[in-house]
Design a protein around this motif. Structure first.
Motif, PDB file in Angstrom:
ATOM      1  N   PHE A  14       0.642  -1.175  -0.200  1.00 29.37           N
ATOM      2  CA  PHE A  14      -0.163  -0.044  -0.086  1.00 29.37           C
ATOM      3  C   PHE A  14       0.966   1.230  -0.139  1.00 29.37           C
ATOM      4  CE2 PHE A  14      -2.555  -3.353   1.806  1.00 29.37           C
ATOM      5  CZ  PHE A  14      -3.647  -3.438   1.120  1.00 29.37           C
ATOM      6  N   ALA A  15       0.218   2.317  -0.108  1.00 28.68           N
ATOM      7  CA  ALA A  15       0.926   3.630  -0.037  1.00 28.68           C
ATOM      8  C   ALA A  15       1.862   4.048   1.090  1.00 28.68           C
ATOM      9  CB  ALA A  15       0.056   4.827  -0.488  1.00 28.68           C
ATOM     10  N   PRO A  16       2.776   4.661   1.110  1.00 27.13           N
ATOM     11  CA  PRO A  16       3.443   5.013   2.525  1.00 27.13           C
ATOM     12  C   PRO A  16       2.471   5.811   3.320  1.00 27.13           C
ATOM     13  CG  PRO A  16       4.922   5.579   0.543  1.00 27.13           C
ATOM     14  CD  PRO A  16       3.443   5.159  -0.051  1.00 27.13           C
ATOM     15  N   PHE A  17       2.749   6.110   4.521  1.00 30.41           N
ATOM     16  CA  PHE A  17       1.801   6.694   5.408  1.00 30.41           C
ATOM     17  C   PHE A  17       1.623   7.941   5.375  1.00 30.41           C
ATOM     18  CE2 PHE A  17       5.642   7.854   7.366  1.00 30.41           C
ATOM     19  CZ  PHE A  17       5.371   9.049   8.315  1.00 30.41           C
ATOM     20  N   GLU A  18       2.394   8.770   4.828  1.00 29.26           N
ATOM     21  CA  GLU A  18       2.307  10.381   5.278  1.00 29.26           C
ATOM     22  C   GLU A  18       1.073  10.886   4.650  1.00 29.26           C
ATOM     23  OE1 GLU A  18       6.847   9.001   3.469  1.00 29.26           O
ATOM     24  OE2 GLU A  18       4.437   9.138   2.573  1.00 29.26           O
ATOM     25  N   ARG A  19       0.666  10.841   3.627  1.00 23.71           N
ATOM     26  CA  ARG A  19      -0.468  11.510   3.386  1.00 23.71           C
ATOM     27  C   ARG A  19      -1.777  11.070   4.265  1.00 23.71           C
ATOM     28  NH1 ARG A  19      -2.931  10.396  -1.171  1.00 23.71           N
ATOM     29  NH2 ARG A  19      -1.344   8.569  -1.813  1.00 23.71           N
ATOM     30  N   GLY A  20      -1.831   9.955   4.372  1.00 24.57           N
ATOM     31  CA  GLY A  20      -2.827   9.483   5.365  1.00 24.57           C
ATOM     32  C   GLY A  20      -2.784  10.036   6.624  1.00 24.57           C
ATOM     33  N   GLN A  69      -8.154  24.854   1.681  1.00 26.52           N
ATOM     34  CA  GLN A  69      -6.649  25.038   2.110  1.00 26.52           C
ATOM     35  C   GLN A  69      -5.877  23.733   2.129  1.00 26.52           C
ATOM     36  OE1 GLN A  69      -6.093  27.967   5.055  1.00 26.52           O
ATOM     37  NE2 GLN A  69      -7.443  29.368   4.057  1.00 26.52           N
ATOM     38  N   MET A  70      -6.790  22.823   2.778  1.00 33.02           N
ATOM     39  CA  MET A  70      -6.168  21.614   3.058  1.00 33.02           C
ATOM     40  C   MET A  70      -5.855  20.745   1.819  1.00 33.02           C
ATOM     41  SD  MET A  70      -8.105  18.876   5.709  1.00 33.02           S
ATOM     42  CE  MET A  70      -7.427  17.330   5.996  1.00 33.02           C
ATOM     43  N   LEU A  71      -6.625  20.959   0.691  1.00 37.23           N
ATOM     44  CA  LEU A  71      -6.141  20.409  -0.616  1.00 37.23           C
ATOM     45  C   LEU A  71      -4.868  20.774  -1.056  1.00 37.23           C
ATOM     46  CD1 LEU A  71      -9.793  20.363  -2.244  1.00 37.23           C
ATOM     47  CD2 LEU A  71      -8.282  18.378  -1.710  1.00 37.23           C
ATOM     48  N   MET A  72      -4.608  21.861  -0.687  1.00 34.09           N
ATOM     49  CA  MET A  72      -3.360  22.782  -1.216  1.00 34.09           C
ATOM     50  C   MET A  72      -2.179  22.579  -0.127  1.00 34.09           C
ATOM     51  SD  MET A  72      -3.940  23.383  -4.170  1.00 34.09           S
ATOM     52  CE  MET A  72      -2.324  24.539  -4.612  1.00 34.09           C
ATOM     53  N   ASP A  73      -2.502  21.633   1.083  1.00 37.99           N
ATOM     54  CA  ASP A  73      -1.621  21.503   2.060  1.00 37.99           C
ATOM     55  C   ASP A  73      -0.132  20.839   1.356  1.00 37.99           C
ATOM     56  OD1 ASP A  73      -1.142  21.362   5.095  1.00 37.99           O
ATOM     57  OD2 ASP A  73      -0.407  19.457   4.477  1.00 37.99           O
ATOM     58  N   ASN A  74       0.925  21.424   1.743  1.00 33.53           N
ATOM     59  CA  ASN A  74       2.290  21.129   1.009  1.00 33.53           C
ATOM     60  C   ASN A  74       3.054  20.514   2.040  1.00 33.53           C
ATOM     61  OD1 ASN A  74       1.620  22.208  -1.748  1.00 33.53           O
ATOM     62  ND2 ASN A  74       1.917  24.097  -0.539  1.00 33.53           N
ATOM     63  N   PHE A  75       2.838  20.314   3.276  1.00 34.73           N
ATOM     64  CA  PHE A  75       3.441  19.666   4.373  1.00 34.73           C
ATOM     65  C   PHE A  75       4.162  18.307   3.923  1.00 34.73           C
ATOM     66  CE2 PHE A  75       4.338  17.140   8.226  1.00 34.73           C
ATOM     67  CZ  PHE A  75       5.079  18.008   8.867  1.00 34.73           C
ATOM     68  N   SER A  76       5.387  18.148   4.121  1.00 30.71           N
ATOM     69  CA  SER A  76       6.236  16.801   3.983  1.00 30.71           C
ATOM     70  C   SER A  76       6.189  16.171   5.107  1.00 30.71           C
ATOM     71  CB  SER A  76       7.397  17.045   3.424  1.00 30.71           C
ATOM     72  OG  SER A  76       7.961  15.653   3.071  1.00 30.71           O
ATOM     73  N   TYR A  77       5.446  14.887   5.368  1.00 31.71           N
ATOM     74  CA  TYR A  77       5.586  14.253   6.465  1.00 31.71           C
ATOM     75  C   TYR A  77       7.088  13.550   6.614  1.00 31.71           C
ATOM     76  CZ  TYR A  77       2.889  13.199  10.863  1.00 31.71           C
ATOM     77  OH  TYR A  77       2.367  13.076  12.286  1.00 31.71           O
TER      78      TYR A  77
END
Length: 812
Positions: free
Chosen positions: A542-548, A568-576
């Motif tokens: 499965f996909a890495p955990f970061e976005r979820g 604004q959340m759709l455009m969140d650019n934070f990199s976990y």
């Protein structure tokens, strides 16, 4: 011959040659005469057709008149009196805007590109035929035709009739420009095309398998490595269904073999696998967390982005139904959207529904294969690939009861080459009727309808979010999953042993789902659907955990939520990813070995807030550093001609954080013992060298928006028709998951207000597939900057003079 006659003769010869070259094709080029004709050639594709006023079109096949109100963004709002006319008109107007795209996708899906492109696409076409794409579509149509729900076939047939009605209005001058460039003409639209397009979506979203690469990793590293670094979820995983959800059912038991089958090394036979990042984000919150007191749903679907765009926006209205959203050009109904009662979104599941099994043939005739101690007959299927400018190619495809057979070769030093035969067991080959699910969703009035709609859904499996005006929110993992023992299908299986077969399927009511959780929100970002308490094995890739995790972190802290919050959340650019890794790298990098420039760059990284902003250099620095570090850890261990599955990004980060002294950081082929710190230092210097080579020595030019290289290629890869160098924020591990040409192919937010449902959305591109139209790329800037259009969802038919609709099309 008199000298005075020579110029006349030369002129006559040149004129004859000119007419000759203007009337024939030169290689892949169209006849120059017709292409450059001022009234019928490419000049005719500069948009001059009416985009305002009214048009009255007489077409055969409608039961009653239909009116199509086209708004200023080119979105058709179709008002029909019955389903037949609704889907007929949907086919007509979609073909009007996207005909080339529709046919191009079908040819790519079914392995029919060579009829347009010539011999250069024969191998791709062969792959699609061997994959069983047309076979799967035919089985789907058999299911649809034999269904107790004739409305689906009726919709498909009506849609095809509408497409063909539009094609019948065309002459050469009106052909989309791509047909002129390729010197081909539109083919009649067959109802089978819709089934084939849906199978193509299954290929894109459930047609990626790591069986072969994991088998090779198992043979190379052993079972302990595979279990630990390829199959164990990371500790930061936050699954889709809230953890500790009780599973109120008695699971079906299954038993695996005493020992796993060991297939040995296998060459790669999957040349055209879909992008592993195909996925999406979706989340939904209850009214307890919103400012308006009603649910809000959000969805952005991550796919390879092209022009024309993947999606086509449309409203479909009859006296019995009213729905708005995005459709797939080539299929009736709305795929993702909302009506007056409910809304739904979609993310890919990523479960393992594609297994490779090694086959033993009885002899070189390949007419029988071994299964459960008996020799069973092989079924043969012959498909003809038509090739432009060359003779047709007939492909012999062998089918076992598992599925079609691929043949590969194995090479080992000192050992003669020999063949391996692998059969493909794939969910796309099962008879199916996915369109029935969307037909029902379009008409759903509440949660029970949503739940029932997925009873017949098979593939591609999706995590579907849901909300209704009654206040319900839900997520349902929809699709059919084979009942597997632990790790079944993780590696190539033994096709002769029934224990590797798909005998049963997980009961639909036991698929992962959640309804109205206490926490007040649900989300999915392609991560594991459930935690370890879920009793069934769905796969481990499965996909890495970061976005979820980022989505859930934000939602858990949010209250009084508005549409603007979700935008604004759709455009969140934070990199976990950076958040979990960069502090470790900065702490361990040996600064005494760094130059003044490198120290300055380290200082910049120390002050970075982990947002992937296009105007910033820090995301480029980190991405380049990570890429070099990942290669330095794994490349020397994977130095083999065979494809081998590597640990995911998040699993590698966990290795760095939790096992810094692991021997895996040492290069066994090096004379000196290497440590993690050695690799961190060397990879940082390598990253700087790579950035200087790509963008020059001035770090101010290493902007993330340039590094990330966002572009939208033309669907047919025709030069000059794509959109290049789109400067964006975001990244693969961010909620705003833009990575090169891959990313949010559509964004949607829906408010489930009982007083009136409202939608907001955008996608990269525009409604028109004509490069000569302003609507070809009309939405790009709004998509790039994260703006959303308020969607014009009509509950009643507007007046013909309504100025919100510059164009009215009447079909009689």
């Amino acid at each position: 011959m008199k000298k005075s006659n020579i110029p006349l003769i030369v002129t006559a010869i040149l004129t004859t040659l000119l007419f000759f070259f203007y009337s024939i094709s030169l290689g892949s080029l169209p006849p120059l005469g017709s292409f450059f004709h001022p009234m019928e050639g490419f000049w005719a594709n500069a948009e001059v057709r009416s985009q305002s006023g009214s048009m009255n079109l007489s077409v055969d096949g409608l039961y009653e008149s239909v009116e199509v109100f086209v708004d200023d963004r080119g979105v058709p709002h179709i008002f029909a009196e019955n389903d037949h006319d609704l889907y007929f008109t949907q086919g007509f107007v979609t073909a009007r805007d996207r005909l080339f795209q529709m046919e191009m996708q079908i040819r790519a899906a079914g392995g029919m590109l060579s009829e347009w492109m010539g011999s250069r696409t024969i191998e791709y076409d062969r792959h699609q035929r061997r994959l069983g794409m047309i076979y799967g579509a035919e089985r789907a149509m058999e299911e649809i035709l034999g269904s107790e729900n004739p409305e689906v076939y009726n919709a498909i047939q009506a849609y095809a009739d509408g497409v063909n009605a539009y094609i019948s209005t065309l002459n050469y001058s009106k052909f989309p420009i791509e047909y002129k460039i390729l010197n081909v003409k539109p083919a009649e639209w067959d109802p089978l095309n819709t089934a084939l397009l849906l199978k193509y979506m299954t290929q894109m979203l459930a047609g990626r398998s790591s069986d072969i690469s994991t088998s090779n990793a198992l043979a190379h590293f052993g079972e302990e490595f595979v279990n630990r670094y390829l199959s164990t979820p990371v500790s930061l995983l936050d699954p889709i269904v809230p953890p500790d959800t009780p599973w109120d059912f008695e699971p079906v038991q299954t038993e695996g073999p005493a020992a796993f089958y060991q297939p040995g090394f296998v060459s790669n036979i999957e040349k055209w696998q879909p992008d592993p990042h195909n996925g999406s984000n979706t989340w939904v919150v209850s009214g307890e967390k919103t400012a308006g007191g009603y649910p809000i749903l959000s969805n952005d679907m991550h796919l390879n982005m092209t022009v024309p765009a993947i999606w086509y926006e449309v409203q479909l209205h009859t006296p019995e139904s009213n729905v708005y959203g995005v459709s797939l050009p080539g299929t009736p109904t709305i795929i993702v959207g909302f009506n007056e009662k409910v809304a739904w979104g979609s993310t890919n599941t990523g479960a393992d529904v594609m297994d490779w099994l090694e086959i033993t043939f009885r002899d070189e005739t390949q007419s029988e294969y071994l299964y459960d101690g008996e020799w069973l007959p092989v079924q043969e299927r012959y498909e003809t690939i038509h090739v432009k400018g060359s003779e047709s190619v007939t492909e012999r495809i062998l089918f076992t009861h598992h599925g079609p057979v691929y043949t590969t070769t194995e090479h080992e030093e000192g050992i003669p080459e020999y063949r391996k035969n692998l059969a493909l067991r794939w969910i796309a080959h099962k008879p199916s009727n996915e369109l029935l699910t969307f037909y029902r969703l379009n008409r759903a009035t509440g949660y029970d309808d949503f739940k029932e709609a997925f009873q017949t859904y098979r593939s591609p499996a999706q995590n579907m979010s849901f909300a209704d005006i009654d206040g319900n929110i839900a997520i349902q993992t929809g699709g059919q999953f084979p009942l597997k023992w632990q790790f079944q299908g993780r590696t190539v299986g033994d096709g002769s042993d029934p224990v590797y077969d798909w005998m049963e399927y997980i009961p639909y009511e036991q698929n992962p789902f959640s309804l109205n959780p206490e926490r007040g929100f649900l989300s999915a970002a392609n991560q594991d659907p459930a935690d370890e308490t879920y009793p069934y094995y769905l796969g481990d890739d499965f996909a890495p955990f970061e976005r979820g995790r980022r989505v859930n972190d934000l939602l858990s802290e949010m209250n009084d939520i508005t549409v603007e919050d979700f935008r604004q959340m759709l455009m969140d650019n934070f990199s976990y990813h950076a958040y979990t890794l960069l502090p470790v790298l900065l702490e361990r990098v040996e600064r005494s070995e760094l130059s003044p420039l490198e120290l300055r760059l380290i200082s910049q990284l120390e002050s970075w807030n982990y947002d992937n902003i296009g105007e910033w250099v820090e995301p480029s620095l980190f991405s380049a550093w990570w890429s070099a570090l990942y290669r330095s850890i794994w490349d020397h261990k994977y130095d083999t001609e065979y494809p081998m599955r590597r640990p995911d990004r998040d699993r590698t980060v966990e290795l760095i954080r939790n096992e810094p002294d692991s021997p895996l950081f040492n290069n066994p082929y090096s004379e000196e013992i290497e440590t993690l710190d050695d690799l961190i230092l060397v990879s940082f210097k390598e990253a700087i060298e790579n950035l200087e080579e790509r963008f020059g020595s001035n770090p101010d030019n290493w902007l993330w928006g340039t590094y990330n290289n966002t572009h939208l290629n033309h669907l047919g890869q025709i030069p000059g028709m794509g959109l290049r160098n789109i400067f964006t924020d975001g990244g693969a591990e961010s909620i705003n998951a833009i990575r090169g040409s891959h990313g949010p192919s559509a964004r949607l937010i829906v408010e489930l207000d009982p007083n009136g449902v409202r939608g907001y959305g955008v996608y990269p591109g525009g409604q028109s597939g004509n490069p000569g139209s302003k609507s070809y790329d009309q939405f790009i800037e709004e998509w790039r900057t994260g703006e959303l259009y308020e969607l014009l969802f009509l509950t009643t038919q507007p007046d013909e003079n309504d100025n919100r609709f510059p164009l009215l099309i009447r079909l009689d």
